[in-house]
Every structure is written in structure tokens, then in C-alpha cells.
Design a protein around this motif. Structure first.
Motif, PDB file in Angstrom:
ATOM      1  N   THR A  76       0.828  -1.212   0.000  1.00 35.79           N
ATOM      2  CA  THR A  76       0.000   0.000   0.000  1.00 35.79           C
ATOM      3  C   THR A  76       0.860   1.259   0.000  1.00 35.79           C
ATOM      4  O   THR A  76       0.618   2.199  -0.769  1.00 35.79           O
ATOM      5  CB  THR A  76      -0.932   0.000   1.229  1.00 35.79           C
ATOM      6  OG1 THR A  76      -1.757  -1.175   1.203  1.00 35.79           O
ATOM      7  CG2 THR A  76      -1.813   1.243   1.230  1.00 35.79           C
ATOM      8  N   ARG A  80       1.875   4.651  -2.771  1.00 33.88           N
ATOM      9  CA  ARG A  80       1.583   6.021  -2.335  1.00 33.88           C
ATOM     10  C   ARG A  80       2.837   6.880  -2.175  1.00 33.88           C
ATOM     11  O   ARG A  80       2.808   8.068  -2.490  1.00 33.88           O
ATOM     12  CB  ARG A  80       0.799   5.996  -1.019  1.00 33.88           C
ATOM     13  CG  ARG A  80      -0.570   5.335  -1.174  1.00 33.88           C
ATOM     14  CD  ARG A  80      -1.382   5.391   0.107  1.00 33.88           C
ATOM     15  NE  ARG A  80      -2.690   4.741  -0.072  1.00 33.88           N
ATOM     16  CZ  ARG A  80      -3.621   4.666   0.855  1.00 33.88           C
ATOM     17  NH1 ARG A  80      -3.404   5.194   2.057  1.00 33.88           N
ATOM     18  NH2 ARG A  80      -4.768   4.065   0.602  1.00 33.88           N
ATOM     19  N   LYS A 240      -6.152   6.681  -6.813  1.00 34.55           N
ATOM     20  CA  LYS A 240      -6.099   5.874  -5.603  1.00 34.55           C
ATOM     21  C   LYS A 240      -6.805   4.547  -5.869  1.00 34.55           C
ATOM     22  O   LYS A 240      -7.665   4.441  -6.735  1.00 34.55           O
ATOM     23  CB  LYS A 240      -6.763   6.615  -4.442  1.00 34.55           C
ATOM     24  CG  LYS A 240      -6.038   7.887  -4.021  1.00 34.55           C
ATOM     25  CD  LYS A 240      -6.762   8.567  -2.858  1.00 34.55           C
ATOM     26  CE  LYS A 240      -6.053   9.856  -2.453  1.00 34.55           C
ATOM     27  NZ  LYS A 240      -6.754  10.547  -1.335  1.00 34.55           N
ATOM     28  N   PHE A 241      -6.429   3.565  -5.109  1.00 35.77           N
ATOM     29  CA  PHE A 241      -6.992   2.228  -5.274  1.00 35.77           C
ATOM     30  C   PHE A 241      -7.228   1.670  -3.892  1.00 35.77           C
ATOM     31  O   PHE A 241      -6.309   1.532  -3.099  1.00 35.77           O
ATOM     32  CB  PHE A 241      -6.000   1.356  -6.044  1.00 35.77           C
ATOM     33  CG  PHE A 241      -6.615   0.101  -6.623  1.00 35.77           C
ATOM     34  CD1 PHE A 241      -7.207   0.118  -7.871  1.00 35.77           C
ATOM     35  CD2 PHE A 241      -6.570  -1.093  -5.924  1.00 35.77           C
ATOM     36  CE1 PHE A 241      -7.742  -1.027  -8.429  1.00 35.77           C
ATOM     37  CE2 PHE A 241      -7.114  -2.246  -6.465  1.00 35.77           C
ATOM     38  CZ  PHE A 241      -7.702  -2.216  -7.723  1.00 35.77           C
ATOM     39  N   ASN A 242      -8.482   1.366  -3.579  1.00 34.39           N
ATOM     40  CA  ASN A 242      -8.841   0.859  -2.263  1.00 34.39           C
ATOM     41  C   ASN A 242      -9.046  -0.652  -2.294  1.00 34.39           C
ATOM     42  O   ASN A 242      -9.201  -1.264  -3.360  1.00 34.39           O
ATOM     43  CB  ASN A 242     -10.126   1.546  -1.779  1.00 34.39           C
ATOM     44  CG  ASN A 242      -9.953   3.044  -1.658  1.00 34.39           C
ATOM     45  OD1 ASN A 242      -8.935   3.517  -1.154  1.00 34.39           O
ATOM     46  ND2 ASN A 242     -10.925   3.807  -2.133  1.00 34.39           N
ATOM     47  N   PHE A 243      -9.070  -1.241  -1.129  1.00 35.38           N
ATOM     48  CA  PHE A 243      -9.228  -2.689  -1.030  1.00 35.38           C
ATOM     49  C   PHE A 243     -10.479  -3.166  -1.741  1.00 35.38           C
ATOM     50  O   PHE A 243     -10.476  -4.201  -2.424  1.00 35.38           O
ATOM     51  CB  PHE A 243      -9.274  -3.100   0.445  1.00 35.38           C
ATOM     52  CG  PHE A 243      -9.576  -4.556   0.657  1.00 35.38           C
ATOM     53  CD1 PHE A 243      -8.599  -5.518   0.478  1.00 35.38           C
ATOM     54  CD2 PHE A 243     -10.857  -4.967   1.025  1.00 35.38           C
ATOM     55  CE1 PHE A 243      -8.875  -6.867   0.658  1.00 35.38           C
ATOM     56  CE2 PHE A 243     -11.146  -6.310   1.218  1.00 35.38           C
ATOM     57  CZ  PHE A 243     -10.154  -7.257   1.032  1.00 35.38           C
ATOM     58  N   ASP A 245     -11.793  -2.121  -4.346  1.00 39.62           N
ATOM     59  CA  ASP A 245     -11.633  -2.124  -5.797  1.00 39.62           C
ATOM     60  C   ASP A 245     -11.100  -3.463  -6.316  1.00 39.62           C
ATOM     61  O   ASP A 245     -11.279  -3.787  -7.498  1.00 39.62           O
ATOM     62  CB  ASP A 245     -10.696  -0.998  -6.233  1.00 39.62           C
ATOM     63  CG  ASP A 245     -11.264   0.374  -5.925  1.00 39.62           C
ATOM     64  OD1 ASP A 245     -12.487   0.549  -6.110  1.00 39.62           O
ATOM     65  OD2 ASP A 245     -10.507   1.258  -5.497  1.00 39.62           O
ATOM     66  N   ALA A 374      -1.987   0.643  -8.383  1.00 39.18           N
ATOM     67  CA  ALA A 374      -2.478  -0.391  -7.465  1.00 39.18           C
ATOM     68  C   ALA A 374      -1.638  -1.662  -7.531  1.00 39.18           C
ATOM     69  O   ALA A 374      -1.957  -2.647  -6.880  1.00 39.18           O
ATOM     70  CB  ALA A 374      -3.919  -0.735  -7.795  1.00 39.18           C
ATOM     71  N   TRP A 381      -1.721  -7.629  -1.164  1.00 37.44           N
ATOM     72  CA  TRP A 381      -2.882  -8.314  -0.584  1.00 37.44           C
ATOM     73  C   TRP A 381      -2.891  -9.790  -0.957  1.00 37.44           C
ATOM     74  O   TRP A 381      -3.223 -10.655  -0.127  1.00 37.44           O
ATOM     75  CB  TRP A 381      -4.180  -7.639  -1.032  1.00 37.44           C
ATOM     76  CG  TRP A 381      -4.545  -6.446  -0.211  1.00 37.44           C
ATOM     77  CD1 TRP A 381      -4.390  -5.126  -0.538  1.00 37.44           C
ATOM     78  CD2 TRP A 381      -5.112  -6.461   1.104  1.00 37.44           C
ATOM     79  NE1 TRP A 381      -4.821  -4.327   0.487  1.00 37.44           N
ATOM     80  CE2 TRP A 381      -5.280  -5.114   1.509  1.00 37.44           C
ATOM     81  CE3 TRP A 381      -5.495  -7.480   1.978  1.00 37.44           C
ATOM     82  CZ2 TRP A 381      -5.807  -4.762   2.751  1.00 37.44           C
ATOM     83  CZ3 TRP A 381      -6.021  -7.136   3.217  1.00 37.44           C
ATOM     84  CH2 TRP A 381      -6.180  -5.788   3.585  1.00 37.44           C
ATOM     85  N   ASP A 460     -14.377   4.247  -9.759  1.00 35.47           N
ATOM     86  CA  ASP A 460     -12.946   4.130  -9.449  1.00 35.47           C
ATOM     87  C   ASP A 460     -12.207   5.372  -9.916  1.00 35.47           C
ATOM     88  O   ASP A 460     -11.309   5.873  -9.239  1.00 35.47           O
ATOM     89  CB  ASP A 460     -12.358   2.894 -10.123  1.00 35.47           C
ATOM     90  CG  ASP A 460     -12.860   1.608  -9.487  1.00 35.47           C
ATOM     91  OD1 ASP A 460     -12.673   0.552 -10.102  1.00 35.47           O
ATOM     92  OD2 ASP A 460     -13.435   1.689  -8.390  1.00 35.47           O
ATOM     93  N   LYS A 463     -12.685   8.170  -7.638  1.00 33.07           N
ATOM     94  CA  LYS A 463     -11.840   8.060  -6.451  1.00 33.07           C
ATOM     95  C   LYS A 463     -10.434   8.551  -6.753  1.00 33.07           C
ATOM     96  O   LYS A 463      -9.726   9.003  -5.875  1.00 33.07           O
ATOM     97  CB  LYS A 463     -11.786   6.607  -5.981  1.00 33.07           C
ATOM     98  CG  LYS A 463     -13.111   6.068  -5.496  1.00 33.07           C
ATOM     99  CD  LYS A 463     -12.977   4.594  -5.145  1.00 33.07           C
ATOM    100  CE  LYS A 463     -14.319   3.998  -4.753  1.00 33.07           C
ATOM    101  NZ  LYS A 463     -14.234   2.557  -4.498  1.00 33.07           N
TER     102      LYS A 463
END
Length: 464
Positions: A76, A80, A240-243, A245, A374, A381, A460, A463
Motif C-alpha cells: 500500500t 503512495r 487511488k486504489f482501495n481494497f 476495488d 495499485a 494483498w 474508481d 476516487k
């Protein structure tokens, strides 16, 4: 005008790529060195500390819990704040934790230090794989990623040699002190490791990426590409890329495939190789003899990696990895049935050859599934899911060690697990050979989106 991804993807292999290969490969080698050392050390500590099979399982699993945490956090953060910073940080954490393991004074302190080591080494593969995939030319990407991960065999070979030459004469503490030597590399790696140009683009730093790629083009003797247009730089925005996604319509199949693959690969690898010295001892072989068997099996990993590196860009990721996993499952069953020393070496070497060849492709394939912003997090993950398998496996083996046919039961279990992940890659995996990262993760998705997928993608993009 060619994009940064296109410029990097069309470069010829050269000194820059081999230098990066050595740097990223060192991180994988250190993870293998640690994994090998703890396997050999635990075989020695069973008697020295009077550890039970359950305690041995928890020591192995403590490191894997750290690896799961390290994979998620480093992946993560690498998306970033950059690949370079996180890779160097994880290298330092690993070295510190390994040195502290040599100072462990009881079972509880060793558990804590193993968690720290795990956080360091677990954080390296997602970052290393992302960085190498983003710099490797398209036609050689699979090969370069497999070769990068082939350094695992070098790390294991060093661990086997340390176990064979150092542990019996000088004790297990010195083995950990030797494993901490990578601390001396931290400053050097920081000085020469480049940041990912594709990461810079994903953060809107187009000119910085252009300057970096231009230097690489000059080093490799190819024409320098055009600098980005002013409107391109001004319109740049970060994504940004979240879980959540990972489970969008665009990525859910990839995520399921990778999570099952990583879980099974780590479960089988750590379950087998963490316990193998102890299993061989319990089967009637001496500790030195079991180390000798492991040395042969470790040597078999090297041609396994090179075979995978050759075929992965010739016949594809799916065909190569699927074939290796099927043969690995069969050889695991035969290894569990082996009685003579010759059969143990034969089937152990086949199993090791196939398992580590498939491992190398797993890393390569994973880095091709998610977009730049991502990539490290997505792989992190998946790797964390794998570490859960690694946490469970040593404990499961420890529990099965109480039965009458311990050896055969354990390897029948691994046969089933390996067969499942072979089917996973064959039926859920998608071929990625000879395709650019943009084509795999972004461009190919635009013309084929369903209304639902388009809506999800729009969310997405919002975001981002």
C-alpha cells in the motif's frame, strides 16, 4: 507520442536491467535465506530448547504473520510514497530483526523477533515485483521476473551451507548474525536504486519520469523519447486504489485467481520446507543427513527457475505454471511414499524443481494483474493471503505429526493442495505473455466494459 510505458516496454535488455535484476533479486534472496535458516535452526532447537511440535509451528507462523502485515503495509505504501523508499525500509527491518533473533533468550522473545523479520522480508516481494515489472521490456518481462525470483534458490543454498557448516560447530545464533549482514547494503541500495518511472507518472510527475527514462535510453544507446506535452503535465492527476476495488467487476476474477494461487503456493512451500528437516529426522535420518538431502533439493531449484524463465515467454504463463504444478503434485505424493535415500533425493528434487519454477512465475504473473497505482498493493494483498496459508501450514503439519503414518499423511495433504492451485491457474488464469502492462490492466478494459463495469470504473476514476 509514445507513453512512458511504451518507451520502457520497447527498450532492449541492457546493463540497466541487469543491475536492477541484481538489486531486486537480493531482496528475494534474503527472504529465502531467512526461510531456510529458520527451518534448519528449528531442527536444532527442538533438542536445545525442548520445543514441542506445536511450539515449532508457532515460531514458523509468527514470521508469516509478520510477512502478511508487511506485504499489505509495504504494498500500500509503495503505491503512495514510492517503490524505492519502501524497498530500502523493508531491507533494513529484515536485517535488524534477523540480528535480534540471534540474541533471543527464550521462546517468547524469538516469537517477537520472528514477527519483525517477517514484516521486513514479507514487504519486499510486492515492491520488487512491481518495480521489475514496470521496467522490464514487454518481450522479456516474464523471464526477468522469474530470474529475479530465482535468487530465492541462491538464498536457500546459502542457508543450507550455513546450516551444514556453521550450525553444528558454532551454534544457531551465529547463523542469524550472518543473516543480518544485509544491513551493510542499505545505504548502497538507496544510492543506486531508481524510483519507478511508471509510479512517477501515476503520481502526476510526468517530467520527472521523462528525465529518468531518458537517462536509461541514453545508457542503452537508443533514441530519447519526446518529453510530455504541457497540457499532459497540467492535466495530470493521481489515482487511488482501495481494497474494495480488488473486488470490482474488472478485477474480481484476477483477485480470486491470485489469492487462491498465493494461498496454495505458500501453504505448500512453507509447510513442506519448514518442516522437512524435522520430518526427515523423525523418519530415522540423522540431522546432518537431512541437511544433505535439503542441499540436493535446493540445488534442484536452480534449473527449475531457469526452465520456467525460458518457457514463460515462449509458451506462456498458464501453460508453464500449470504443467509445473501438476508434476509437483505428483512428485509430492511420490516423495511422501519414498522409503530409500535414493527415492527421497529423486522425488524431492523433482518436487523442488517444479515448486520453485512455479513460484517464480507466480511472482511474474501477479505483477501483471493490476494498474500502476495499485500494482504493489494488489500483489501485497495476494501475498498476505498467501502468508495466511503459510501460517496455517506449519501448524497443520505439526498436528498431523501425531498420527501413525505421519510422513505419508502430510504429503498426501500437500498433493491435494498443489492439485487445487493447478486447476485454479488453468481455469481462472488469463494469459499475459507479450502484452504491455497498460494493455493488460487499463487499455484492454475500455472497449469491453459492460454498463455495470463501466459504472464501477467510473466510480474508481472518481476516487482517483
Amino acid at each position: 507520442m509514445a507513453t512512458i510505458t511504451d518507451r520502457l516496454g520497447k527498450l532492449p535488455l541492457g546493463s540497466f536491467h541487469y543491475r536492477l535484476l541484481a538489486l531486486m533479486g537480493s531482496g528475494i534472496a534474503f527472504e529465502a535465506l531467512d526461510t531456510g535458516l529458520i527451518a534448519f535452526v528449528l531442527a536444532k532447537m527442538i533438542g536445545a530448547w525442548n520445543l514441542s511440535p506445536v511450539q515449532i509451528g508457532y515460531i514458523s507462523s509468527a514470521g508469516l504473520v509478520g510477512m502478511a502485515v508487511g506485504a499489505i503495509v509495504s504494498g500500500t505504501l509503495a503505491d503512495r510514497v514510492g517503490r524505492k523508499k519502501i524497498f530500502v525500509a523493508t531491507l533494513g527491518i529484515y536485517a535488524l530483526g534477523t540480528g535480534l533473533c540471534g540474541l533471543a533468550w527464550n521462546y517468547e522473545s524469538l516469537l517477537a523477533f520472528r514477527f519483525l523479520v517477517g514484516a521486513g522480508v514479507g514487504g519486499q516481494p510486492p515492491v520488487a515485483n512491481a518495480l521489475m515489472s514496470e521496467y522490464a521490456p514487454v518481450k522479456h518481462r516474464g523471464k526477468m521476473l522469474v530470474l529475479q525470483n530465482s535468487s530465492w534458490a541462491i538464498g536457500w543454498l546459502l542457508a543450507a551451507l550455513i546450516a551444514y557448516l556453521i550450525i553444528p560447530k558454532y551454534g544457531w545464533q551465529l547463523a542469524f548474525y550472518i543473516g543480518a549482514l544485509p544491513a551493510l547494503m542499505v545505504v548502497y541500495v538507496w544510492r543506486i536504486l531508481p524510483e519507478s518511472a511508471m509510479y512517477l507518472v501515476s503520481r502526476g510527475r510526468h517530467m520527472d519520469a521523462h528525465v529518468l527514462v531518458s537517462k536509461i535510453e541514453q545508457e542503452l544507446g537508443v533514441p530519447v523519447g519526446e518529453q510530455p506535452h504541457a497540457e499532459e503535465v497540467q492535466s495530470a492527476s493521481t489515482q487511488k486504489f482501495n481494497f474494495i476495488d480488488l473486488w470490482s467487476p474488472l478485477y474480481i476474477r484476477r483477485t480470486i485467481c491470485l489469492w487462491v494461487l498465493w494461498f496454495g503456493m505458500v501453504y505448500s512451500y512453507y509447510g513442506i520446507f519448514t518442516w522437512l528437516p524435522s520430518l526427515l529426522v523423525k523418519s530415522g535420518h540423522t540431522l546432518i543427513r537431512s541437511f544433505e538431502f535439503l542441499l540436493y533439493m535446493t540445488l534442484a531449484q536452480i534449473p527449475g527457475y531457469f526452465a520456467a524463465a525460458y518457457f514463460v515467454d515462449k509458451i506462456g504463463r498458464k501453460a508453464t505454471m500449470g504443467s509445473l504444478l501438476v508434476v509437483c503434485a505428483l512428485s509430492a505424493y511420490m516423495f511422501g511414499s519414498a522409503k530409500s535415500a535414493e527415492d527421497i533425493v529423486l522425488w524431492g528434487c523433482v518436487m523442488s524443481f517444479c515448486n520453485l519454477g512455479a513460484w517464480g512465475i507466480t511472482h511474474a504473473y501477479s505483477a501483471e494483474q493490476y494498474p500502476t497505482h495499485a500494482r504493489a498493493a494488489g500483489v501485497g494483498w495476494a501475498a498476505a493471503c498467501g502468508r495466511i496459508g503459510g501460517i496455517i501450514a506449519p501448524i497443520a503439519v505439526g498436528a498431523l505429526m501425531t498420527g501413525s503414518d505421519q510422513y505419508g499423511t502430510v504429503f498426501t495433504m500437500f498433493t491435494v493442495v498443489l492439485a487445487i492451485i493447478a486447476m485454479d491457474i488453468i481455469f481462472l488464469g488469463k494469459e499475459t505473455m507479450n502484452k504491455s502492462l497498460d494493455e493488460l490492466t487499463e487499455r484492454q478494459l475500455v472497449p469491453t466494459r459492460s454498463p455495470a463495469a463501466t459504472k464501477s470504473s467510473a466510480l474508481d476514476d472518481t476516487k482517483g
